[in-house]
Design a protein around this motif. Structure first.
Motif, PDB file in Angstrom:
ATOM      1  N   MET A 342      29.620 -28.713 -10.105  1.00 23.07           N
ATOM      2  CA  MET A 342      29.674 -28.666  -8.640  1.00 23.07           C
ATOM      3  C   MET A 342      28.549 -29.491  -8.024  1.00 23.07           C
ATOM      4  O   MET A 342      28.753 -30.205  -7.033  1.00 23.07           O
ATOM      5  N   GLY A 343      27.359 -29.411  -8.611  1.00 24.14           N
ATOM      6  CA  GLY A 343      26.249 -30.208  -8.111  1.00 24.14           C
ATOM      7  C   GLY A 343      26.536 -31.694  -8.222  1.00 24.14           C
ATOM      8  O   GLY A 343      26.197 -32.466  -7.313  1.00 24.14           O
ATOM      9  N   ALA A 344      27.171 -32.094  -9.326  1.00 30.04           N
ATOM     10  CA  ALA A 344      27.510 -33.509  -9.490  1.00 30.04           C
ATOM     11  C   ALA A 344      28.515 -33.949  -8.429  1.00 30.04           C
ATOM     12  O   ALA A 344      28.422 -35.061  -7.891  1.00 30.04           O
ATOM     13  N   ARG A 345      29.470 -33.061  -8.115  1.00 26.96           N
ATOM     14  CA  ARG A 345      30.453 -33.401  -7.088  1.00 26.96           C
ATOM     15  C   ARG A 345      29.804 -33.472  -5.705  1.00 26.96           C
ATOM     16  O   ARG A 345      30.155 -34.331  -4.881  1.00 26.96           O
ATOM     17  N   LEU A 346      28.865 -32.583  -5.436  1.00 28.06           N
ATOM     18  CA  LEU A 346      28.145 -32.649  -4.157  1.00 28.06           C
ATOM     19  C   LEU A 346      27.338 -33.946  -4.059  1.00 28.06           C
ATOM     20  O   LEU A 346      27.283 -34.576  -2.986  1.00 28.06           O
ATOM     21  N   ASN A 347      26.721 -34.348  -5.150  1.00 31.31           N
ATOM     22  CA  ASN A 347      25.992 -35.624  -5.149  1.00 31.31           C
ATOM     23  C   ASN A 347      26.937 -36.798  -4.919  1.00 31.31           C
ATOM     24  O   ASN A 347      26.605 -37.756  -4.214  1.00 31.31           O
ATOM     25  N   GLU A 348      28.113 -36.717  -5.523  1.00 24.38           N
ATOM     26  CA  GLU A 348      29.092 -37.791  -5.334  1.00 24.38           C
ATOM     27  C   GLU A 348      29.522 -37.880  -3.874  1.00 24.38           C
ATOM     28  O   GLU A 348      29.714 -38.973  -3.337  1.00 24.38           O
ATOM     29  N   LEU A 349      29.663 -36.719  -3.222  1.00 24.42           N
ATOM     30  CA  LEU A 349      30.020 -36.721  -1.802  1.00 24.42           C
ATOM     31  C   LEU A 349      28.951 -37.446  -0.976  1.00 24.42           C
ATOM     32  O   LEU A 349      29.274 -38.184  -0.042  1.00 24.42           O
ATOM     33  N   ASP A 350      27.686 -37.226  -1.329  1.00 22.72           N
ATOM     34  CA  ASP A 350      26.603 -37.920  -0.613  1.00 22.72           C
ATOM     35  C   ASP A 350      26.702 -39.434  -0.815  1.00 22.72           C
ATOM     36  O   ASP A 350      26.496 -40.206   0.132  1.00 22.72           O
ATOM     37  N   VAL A 351      27.009 -39.846  -2.041  1.00 22.20           N
ATOM     38  CA  VAL A 351      27.132 -41.279  -2.323  1.00 22.20           C
ATOM     39  C   VAL A 351      28.298 -41.879  -1.538  1.00 22.20           C
ATOM     40  O   VAL A 351      28.177 -42.945  -0.912  1.00 22.20           O
ATOM     41  N   VAL A 352      29.441 -41.182  -1.573  1.00 21.40           N
ATOM     42  CA  VAL A 352      30.615 -41.684  -0.846  1.00 21.40           C
ATOM     43  C   VAL A 352      30.345 -41.706   0.652  1.00 21.40           C
ATOM     44  O   VAL A 352      30.796 -42.602   1.365  1.00 21.40           O
ATOM     45  N   ASP A 353      29.587 -40.726   1.163  1.00 23.36           N
ATOM     46  CA  ASP A 353      29.211 -40.721   2.583  1.00 23.36           C
ATOM     47  C   ASP A 353      28.410 -41.976   2.935  1.00 23.36           C
ATOM     48  O   ASP A 353      28.611 -42.579   3.993  1.00 23.36           O
ATOM     49  N   GLY A 354      27.490 -42.345   2.057  1.00 22.75           N
ATOM     50  CA  GLY A 354      26.698 -43.544   2.304  1.00 22.75           C
ATOM     51  C   GLY A 354      27.552 -44.797   2.342  1.00 22.75           C
ATOM     52  O   GLY A 354      27.394 -45.653   3.225  1.00 22.75           O
ATOM     53  N   VAL A 355      28.474 -44.902   1.383  1.00 16.67           N
ATOM     54  CA  VAL A 355      29.376 -46.060   1.362  1.00 16.67           C
ATOM     55  C   VAL A 355      30.255 -46.070   2.605  1.00 16.67           C
ATOM     56  O   VAL A 355      30.485 -47.117   3.235  1.00 16.67           O
ATOM     57  N   SER A 356      30.738 -44.885   2.992  1.00 18.16           N
ATOM     58  CA  SER A 356      31.596 -44.780   4.169  1.00 18.16           C
ATOM     59  C   SER A 356      30.844 -45.154   5.449  1.00 18.16           C
ATOM     60  O   SER A 356      31.403 -45.798   6.348  1.00 18.16           O
ATOM     61  N   SER A 357      29.583 -44.767   5.552  1.00 17.74           N
ATOM     62  CA  SER A 357      28.783 -45.118   6.727  1.00 17.74           C
ATOM     63  C   SER A 357      28.640 -46.630   6.849  1.00 17.74           C
ATOM     64  O   SER A 357      28.770 -47.200   7.948  1.00 17.74           O
ATOM     65  N   ASN A 358      28.371 -47.294   5.724  1.00 21.42           N
ATOM     66  CA  ASN A 358      28.270 -48.758   5.754  1.00 21.42           C
ATOM     67  C   ASN A 358      29.597 -49.394   6.141  1.00 21.42           C
ATOM     68  O   ASN A 358      29.646 -50.381   6.901  1.00 21.42           O
ATOM     69  N   ARG A 359      30.685 -48.830   5.627  1.00 15.98           N
ATOM     70  CA  ARG A 359      32.007 -49.361   5.957  1.00 15.98           C
ATOM     71  C   ARG A 359      32.298 -49.193   7.453  1.00 15.98           C
ATOM     72  O   ARG A 359      32.833 -50.098   8.097  1.00 15.98           O
ATOM     73  N   THR A 360      31.938 -48.025   7.987  1.00 22.89           N
ATOM     74  CA  THR A 360      32.164 -47.788   9.418  1.00 22.89           C
ATOM     75  C   THR A 360      31.355 -48.761  10.265  1.00 22.89           C
ATOM     76  O   THR A 360      31.843 -49.281  11.280  1.00 22.89           O
ATOM     77  N   LEU A 361      30.113 -49.013   9.855  1.00 23.75           N
ATOM     78  CA  LEU A 361      29.291 -49.980  10.581  1.00 23.75           C
ATOM     79  C   LEU A 361      29.917 -51.372  10.551  1.00 23.75           C
ATOM     80  O   LEU A 361      29.903 -52.104  11.553  1.00 23.75           O
ATOM     81  N   ASN A 362      30.484 -51.736   9.414  1.00 30.38           N
ATOM     82  CA  ASN A 362      31.142 -53.042   9.317  1.00 30.38           C
ATOM     83  C   ASN A 362      32.352 -53.111  10.247  1.00 30.38           C
ATOM     84  O   ASN A 362      32.593 -54.135  10.903  1.00 30.38           O
ATOM     85  N   TYR A 363      33.130 -52.021  10.279  1.00 35.02           N
ATOM     86  CA  TYR A 363      34.287 -51.988  11.172  1.00 35.02           C
ATOM     87  C   TYR A 363      33.840 -52.113  12.630  1.00 35.02           C
ATOM     88  O   TYR A 363      34.454 -52.837  13.425  1.00 35.02           O
ATOM     89  N   GLU A 364      32.796 -51.385  12.987  1.00 34.61           N
ATOM     90  CA  GLU A 364      32.317 -51.436  14.369  1.00 34.61           C
ATOM     91  C   GLU A 364      31.812 -52.828  14.725  1.00 34.61           C
ATOM     92  O   GLU A 364      32.026 -53.313  15.839  1.00 34.61           O
ATOM     93  N   GLN A 365      31.143 -53.480  13.794  1.00 35.58           N
ATOM     94  CA  GLN A 365      30.662 -54.838  14.039  1.00 35.58           C
ATOM     95  C   GLN A 365      31.828 -55.801  14.206  1.00 35.58           C
ATOM     96  O   GLN A 365      31.822 -56.673  15.090  1.00 35.58           O
ATOM     97  N   THR A 366      32.845 -55.632  13.360  1.00 36.17           N
ATOM     98  CA  THR A 366      34.023 -56.499  13.465  1.00 36.17           C
ATOM     99  C   THR A 366      34.734 -56.292  14.794  1.00 36.17           C
ATOM    100  O   THR A 366      35.139 -57.257  15.460  1.00 36.17           O
TER     101      THR A 366
END
Length: 408
Positions: A342-366
């Motif tokens: 479960m801890g590994a999955r929670l850590n993975e969620l944090d990683v995916v959140d970071g990637v998603s935040s960068n993706r959202t910023l790219n979309y907003e810039q576009t």
């Protein structure tokens, strides 16, 4: 060519309307902050902006899904933390109960505390989230996954399949674990567990089994150690594998205070006490024996709540407690393994959140590049359109006053 007065008025009004339209368009852009207010302003940019906006909305949906997954995993991990503490408390109580200085009344007192731990674990196994969904029921999260039968024993009635949630376009994550995998399983490589037959009439106690030769151990092989003979002619022991083939045998000489080592299949057991003919001890891989945490506690409660006056009863008490402690260790290891997952999955969620935040910023810039307004350019054009409209108005005012009748 003759230019009529009507033609001059029409051209002047048309020019005024065009200048006013251009002026209002720039004003609308400034008030909205967008360069593309209507699709007709830039059809290509408007089309691309629709696609980018849809991708951004999907990304936000996955973000909301991860929030839900994080809540579920966090609640489950918190409950398992309490389960780990409860198992450790149960192990401490069994160690305390193993003391030879305790009387039957003392063991009853320990049993009372252990039953409290047992009921606590039962409640935690049936824990629910804030919406009334049971955390460890798998797909069957609308009813309690663990129930007590008519015999008082706890059984699992939930589903073995667990809920999964899509947290990103290419990732489907388990957001729960079944109670069966948590409370009725042991981790791989948990070793062996020995269990004395309940019908044993002798006073033999054991320690182990311990692995002494990893290469000789067959992890899926079960053994049975049995005794024969009597005190007059002497005792013998024999160890058979699951097919009934003998793998070790010898004479067993009970010696007060001395243990007898029995080695077989890469394992060793230490025996003490006097057996009866027909007594036996089963040695099974941990995942083939009792893997149910509640059954382990029920066995321990059974011997603690029973008198232990005769040598056979004392041996049954000691053997059951030793077996229960080893099974509790395996159950604790299993719970910790699930918590780590479960801890590994929670850590993975944090990683995916970071990637998603960068993706959202790219979309907003576009999106900004496609439809947002350049204020410096827009303000300059606004001033230009304003001057142009004023000039058109002044020109029209001057032209409408021109007439040949003024010169007659």
């Amino acid at each position: 060519m003759r230019i009529s007065t009507v033609t001059m008025y029409e051209q002047s009004v048309g020019s005024l309307n065009q200048q006013q339209s251009d002026f209002l368009k720039v004003s609308q852009q400034l008030s909205s902050g967008r360069r593309v207010v209507n699709p007709s302003d830039d059809p290509q940019a408007a089309s691309r902006a629709v696609g980018v906006d849809q991708a951004k909305a999907i990304t936000q949906q996955y973000t909301d899904s991860r929030v839900s997954a994080r809540n579920s995993l966090s609640q489950s991990e918190s409950v398992l933390n309490s389960v780990s503490d409860a198992i450790s408390s149960a192990k401490t109580l069994l160690i305390q109960a193993s003391s030879d200085t305790l009387s039957d009344a003392d063991r009853q007192s320990v049993a009372s505390e252990l039953r409290g731990v047992y009921e606590t674990l039962f409640g935690q196994a049936n824990a629910a989230d804030g919406n009334g969904n049971y955390l460890f029921g798998g797909y069957s999260d609308d009813s309690e996954p663990f129930v007590k039968g008519s015999d008082g024993q706890i059984g699992y009635v939930g589903a073995s399949q667990v809920r999964e949630q899509r947290i990103d376009a290419s990732r489907l994550m388990k957001v729960s674990d079944s109670g069966e995998a948590i409370f009725q399983s042991v981790p791989s490589g948990a070793g062996y567990v020995a269990t004395a037959d309940a019908a044993n009439g002798g006073s033999v106690t054991f320690k182990g089994p311990q692995i002494v030769d990893d290469q000789a151990v067959t992890t899926d092989e079960a053994y049975t150690l049995s005794f024969d003979g009597d005190a007059a002619s002497g005792y013998t022991y024999e160890v058979e594998d699951s097919d009934g083939n003998p793998v070790a045998s010898g004479n067993y000489v009970p010696e007060n205070g001395e243990t007898t080592r029995v080695e077989f299949g890469g394992l060793v057991m230490e025996l003490d006490g006097e057996p009866s003919a027909g007594d036996s001890i089963a040695i099974n891989p941990a995942d083939q024996g009792n893997t149910d945490l509640f059954s382990t506690l029920e066995s321990a409660l059974g011997v603690l709540e029973s008198p232990a006056g005769t040598p056979a009863e004392k041996a049954a008490l000691r053997n059951t407690l030793d077996t229960s402690m080893r099974e509790l260790d395996n159950s604790l290891d299993n719970v910790l393994t699930v918590r780590a997952s479960m801890g590994a999955r929670l850590n993975e969620l944090d990683v995916v959140d970071g990637v998603s935040s960068n993706r959202t910023l790219n979309y907003e810039q576009t999106l900004s590049d496609l439809v947002d307004l350049d204020y410096a350019e827009a303000i300059s054009e606004y001033s230009l359109r304003q001057v142009g409209m004023q000039a058109s108005q002044q020109t029209f005012a001057n032209m409408k006053g021109m007439s040949l009748f003024q010169y007659l």
